[in-house]
Motif scaffolding. Structure first.
Motif, PDB file in Angstrom:
ATOM      1  N   GLU A   1       0.814  -1.205   0.000  1.00  0.00           N
ATOM      2  CA  GLU A   1       0.000   0.000   0.000  1.00  0.00           C
ATOM      3  C   GLU A   1       0.858   1.270   0.000  1.00  0.00           C
TER       4      GLU A   1
ATOM      5  N   GLU B   1       0.462   4.061  -2.859  1.00  0.00           N
ATOM      6  CA  GLU B   1       0.152   5.449  -2.533  1.00  0.00           C
ATOM      7  C   GLU B   1       1.209   6.391  -3.093  1.00  0.00           C
TER       8      GLU B   1
ATOM      9  N   ASP C   1      -8.568   7.259   5.340  1.00  0.00           N
ATOM     10  CA  ASP C   1      -8.310   7.813   4.007  1.00  0.00           C
ATOM     11  C   ASP C   1      -9.584   8.369   3.384  1.00  0.00           C
TER      12      ASP C   1
END
Length: 710
Positions: free
Chosen positions: A256, A260, A584
Motif C-alpha cells: 500500500e 500510494e 483515508d
C-alpha cells in the motif's frame, strides 16, 4: 397605425440578424467540417451521462424525449444545412445513449443482496485473485442451490484458511456474512455498488474458517496465475509487486505504501495495463518482425513486410489483453492499437483524433457504464490532449526532426516531452480532483523519467527475463529488472514526499465537473479560433473548485465514524481505532492531507465513555455537537438534557423521539435514507450520498431497526 412601419422594420431587422447569424454558423461549421465526426461519441456519451445523473425512470424517459425533441426542432432548419444535420444526429445519438445504458442495466446488471445475512455458502469458483499485500485471496463464486442469493458473489479468504485444490472450477463450502456491495461511505467517495452491479457481483463478504474444498479444481492454474507465481518467486521485496503488475495487470502484490507513492507522484497509470503497455509490446513485436523478415532477401523484396509485422503486432496485442484479464481499460487500449495498425496497413495516417473518437465510440457501445469511471475519462482525455497538441502547427514545427547537433536535438526532445507531460497533467487534474479529491502537480517531471524507464528498460528486461527463463538463464535479467523497478519506486517516493506533490480539494459537485468537461472538449475538438471560447467554462469550473469550502463535519453511512474540522484547520476522528481505509476516505472527502487526531483530545471536547460533546466555533457562532461513542443506553434525563443543549446529535443507532437537538438529529433512521453526509456549518449546506427518489438499480435502502433491535 402609426407604429406599424417601425414594427415591420424591427421584425425585418430581427429576421436579417438571425439569417446572418445562421450563415456565420454555417461558415464556421464548413471550416470545421473535418472535426464534426469527433462529436459523435460526445453526443452518445451525453445520453449515457444523463441516465446516470437523473434519478429515475420518469426522468430518463424525459431525457430521451428531450433529445428527440431537439432532433425534431432541428428539422425546421433549412434542408442541407450542416447545423441541421449536426443537431438531428446529436439528438438521436443522445437518445440512443440513454436507452443503451438503461437497457444494459435492466437486462444484464446483477441486483444486489437486499440486506446483510449470515449464511453457509456452497459455490463454484469462477475467478481467483491473489492479494499478497493484504494476505488474502479474492474469490468469485457462483452459489449452488441457493435461490435466495445473487447469481454471483465475491468473497475474501485469508491466506491461512486456503487449502489445497482452490482454483477456477473448484467447489467451496464455508460460512460467511454477506453484505450488499458497499455504496459510497461519504459524499464523493468511490461507489463500489455501482461498479459491482455492472460487473455482475451481487454480494461481498469475508469467509470464516474453516473453508472446505468440496471438489478440487479440475484444471490447473491459468497462465496468468502461473505467471504471477513465477515472477513473485524470481523478484524479491517491493519490486516484485510492480513486476507482476506490468506482466499480468494484477496489482494485488503491491504494498500500500508503494501504491500510494505511485498515486501521489502521478505514476499510478504505469500500474494498470493500458495504452502505454499495449503500445510498447506491439511496437516491440513490429520492430522485431521487421528486422527479422528484412534478413530474408525474398521476403524483403516481395513480401508486404509492414502488413505482416502489423498482423503480428495485432496478434501480440490481443494475446496480451487476454493474458492480463481483458479488463475494460486493456480492451480499450487494444482496440485503439488495432485501429492504428489498420491505418498503418492501409497506408493512412494512423494517430488522429478520428481514431480516438472511433475507439471511444466502440467502448461506449459495448461498455456504456465505463463513461463515468475515472479510467475511461483519464485515458481518453490524455490521448485527446496528446493528439490535439501533436496536431497543432506550432508544436509540430517545434518538435519535427531536423539536421542539428545532437545536444540541441536532445534538448528539443526533452522539452517536447515535458510539454506533452504538462498538457496531459493539465487535462487530467480536474478529473483526478473530481474522482480522487487530489491531483498531482509534479507528475509531468516524474513521468519524464518514469515513462522512458518503464517503456525502454523495465518492460524489455522483464520480457527478456521471461524468455531466458525457458532455458533457466533468466536470473541476471531478473536482477536488472529489480534494480530498475527499485529506481522507479525511488522516483515515486521522492516525488510523493514533496509538499508540492499533490493539490487537494473536497468533494467536487457534479455540475462543476460537467462544465469543465464541456469546456475542455470544446477547446480540444475544434480547430478554429472559436475553440478558445471553451476556456470560459473551464475557468468558471476551476474557480468553483478553488472556492469550495471544506466540510466541517463528515459522517459515514453507518454513523460509526465522524470526523470534524478543528479550529486549527486539522481534522479529528471520533474512533481512534478506525482503520486506514476509513481514515483515508474521511480525509479525502474533506480535502485534508494530514493525520487525523482524536476528538477526545481536542480542547473543545468533553468526552465520557458514552458521549462526546464538542464545541465548534464557526462564523461567530459556537456550534454544539453531541456524538454517541458506543451502543450502551444512556439514562434518559442525561441524554435528553444533552440533546436539548446540542445543535447536532450524531449516533450510529436510532435515537428516541425525545432527543431533540436544535438543528439536526443524525441517527440510523436518517442515515438509512441519506447515506453518509457532510455538513458545512457556516453555509448550512448538507451533502448526502443518496438523493431523494434515486431509483438506480444498484441502490439498496437500509431498513432502520425497530425499537426492539436497538
Amino acid at each position: 397605425m402609426a407604429f406599424e412601419p417601425r414594427q415591420t422594420s424591427v421584425g425585418r431587422r430581427t429576421v436579417r440578424i438571425a439569417h446572418n447569424g445562421f450563415a456565420r454558423i454555417e461558415q464556421w461549421l464548413e471550416v470545421e467540417r473535418e472535426q464534426l465526426a469527433l462529436w459523435v461519441p460526445v453526443a452518445l456519451g451525453a445520453g449515457i451521462a444523463g441516465w446516470f445523473v437523473l434519478p429515475g425512470p420518469a426522468h430518463w424517459l424525459a431525457c430521451c424525449c428531450g433529445a428527440l425533441g431537439l432532433a425534431c426542432l432541428a428539422l425546421l432548419l433549412p434542408v442541407g444545412a450542416r447545423l441541421r444535420h449536426m443537431l438531428v444526429t446529436a439528438g438521436l445519438l443522445a437518445c440512443v445513449g440513454c436507452l443503451l445504458v438503461w437497457g444494459k442495466a435492466t437486462w444484464l446488471g446483477q441486483p444486489p443482496l437486499a440486506r446483510p445475512i449470515f449464511v453457509q455458502v456452497t459455490g463454484t469458483v469462477t475467478a481467483v485473485a491473489k492479494l499478497p499485500a493484504q494476505q488474502m485471496i479474492r474469490v468469485g463464486l457462483r452459489p449452488i442451490a441457493a435461490p435466495a442469493l445473487p447469481a454471483a458473489i465475491r468473497v475474501n479468504i485469508a491466506e491461512a484458511d486456503v487449502t489445497e485444490g482452490l482454483g477456477k472450477g473448484a467447489v467451496l463450502r464455508f460460512r460467511v456474512r454477506l453484505m450488499p456491495p458497499a455504496p459510497p461511505s461519504v459524499p464523493g467517495a468511490f461507489d463500489f455498488a455501482r461498479r459491482a452491479y455492472f460487473q455482475g457481483i451481487g454480494a461481498t463478504g469475508r469467509a470464516l474458517a474453516p473453508v472446505e474444498v468440496v471438489e478440487k479444481a479440475r484444471e490447473g492454474p491459468t497462465l496468468r496465475a502461473r505467471l504471477f507465481d513465477h515472477i513473485s518467486g524470481q523478484v524479491a521485496g517491493a519490486p516484485a509487486g510492480i513486476a507482476v503488475a506490468l506482466a499480468t495487470g494484477d496489482q494485488g502484490a503491491i504494498a500500500e505504501t508503494d501504491a500510494e507513492a505511485m498515486r501521489r507522484s502521478g505514476l499510478a497509470h504505469l500500474l494498470s495495463i493500458s495504452g502505454l503497455h499495449v503500445t510498447a509490446l506491439i511496437g516491440a513485436v513490429i520492430f522485431l518482425l521487421l528486422r527479422l523478415l528484412a534478413l530474408i532477401p525474398r521476403a524483403a523484396l516481395d513480401w508486404p513486410l509492414m502488413l505482416i509485422a502489423a498482423a503480428g503486432g495485432a496478434l501480440a496485442g490481443i494475446g496480451y489483453t487476454l493474458l492480463t484479464g481483458a479488463e475494460v481499460p486493456t480492451v480499450r487500449s487494444c482496440i485503439a492499437a488495432l485501429l492504428v495498425l489498420g491505418g498503418l496497413a492501409l497506408g493512412r495516417e494512423a494517430i488522429t483524433l478520428r481514431l480516438v473518437a472511433t475507439g471511444a465510440l466502440v467502448v461506449l457501445v459495448f461498455w456504456p457504464e465505463a463513461l463515468i469511471g475515472p479510467s475511461f475519462q483519464m485515458s481518453f482525455a490524455a490521448v485527446v490532449a496528446l493528439v490535439a497538441l501533436g496536431e497543432h502547427r506550432r508544436f509540430k514545427a517545434f518538435a519535427m526532426a531536423r539536421d542539428e547537433p545532437w545536444l540541441r536535438k536532445a534538448g528539443r526532445t526533452v522539452a517536447a516531452m515535458l510539454m506533452t507531460g504538462l498538457a496531459i497533467e493539465m487535462v487530467l487534474a480536474p478529473i483526478a480532483l473530481y474522482h480522487f479529491h487530489k491531483a498531482g502537480l509534479l507528475g509531468a517531471a516524474a513521468n519524464l523519467v518514469a515513462i522512458p524507464l518503464t517503456t525502454f528498460v523495465i518492460m524489455p528486461l522483464e520480457a527478456l527475463a521471461l524468455c531466458f527463463d525457458l532455458a533457466g538463464l533468466g536470473a541476471p535479467f531478473w536482477w536488472l529488472t529489480a534494480k530498475a523497478i527499485a529506481l522507479l519506486l525511488a522516483v515515486a517516493h521522492g516525488v510523493a514526499a514533496s509538499p508540492m506533490a499533490v493539490m487537494l480539494a473536497p468533494a467536487v459537485p457534479g455540475w462543476i465537473f460537467g462544465i469543465i468537461v464541456v469546456g475542455g472538449l470544446w477547446c480540444l475538438l475544434w480547430r478554429s479560433r472559436w475553440r478558445w471560447l471553451g476556456l470560459g467554462p473551464v475557468a468558471v469550473g476551476l474557480i468553483g473548485i478553488a472556492l469550495l469550502a471544506p466540510p466541517d463535519i463528515v459522517v459515514t453511512g453507518d454513523g460509526r465514524h465522524v470526523a470534524v474540522r478543528t479550529p486549527a484547520g486539522t481534522m479529528a476522528l471520533l474512533r481512534e481505532g478506525a482503520g486506514d481505509y476509513v481514515r483515508d476516505v474521511l480525509s479525502e472527502s474533506a480535502g485534508y492531507d494530514g493525520t487525523l487526531e482524536a476528538i477526545a483530545k481536542m480542547k473543545q471536547a468533553r468526552c465520557s465513555t458514552d458521549l462526546c460533546a464538542v464545541t465548534l466555533p464557526r462564523g461567530g457562532h459556537d456550534w454544539r455537537l453531541l456524538v454517541t461513542r458506543n451502543a450502551m443506553l444512556v439514562d434518559r434525563p442525561i441524554l435528553e438534557r444533552d440533546c436539548a443543549a446540542a445543535d447536532i446529535v450524531i449516533s450510529d443507532r436510532g435515537l428516541p423521539w425525545w432527543c431533540r437537538p436544535r438543528w439536526m438529529k443524525i441517527d440510523r433512521r436518517l442515515l438509512s435514507r441519506t447515506g453518509g453526509l457532510s455538513i458545512g456549518l457556516e453555509s448550512g449546506k448538507v451533502h448526502t450520498v443518496h438523493r431523494p427518489g434515486d431509483a438506480h438499480p444498484w441502490i439498496v435502502r437500509r431498513r432502520p431497526r425497530t425499537a426492539g433491535q436497538l
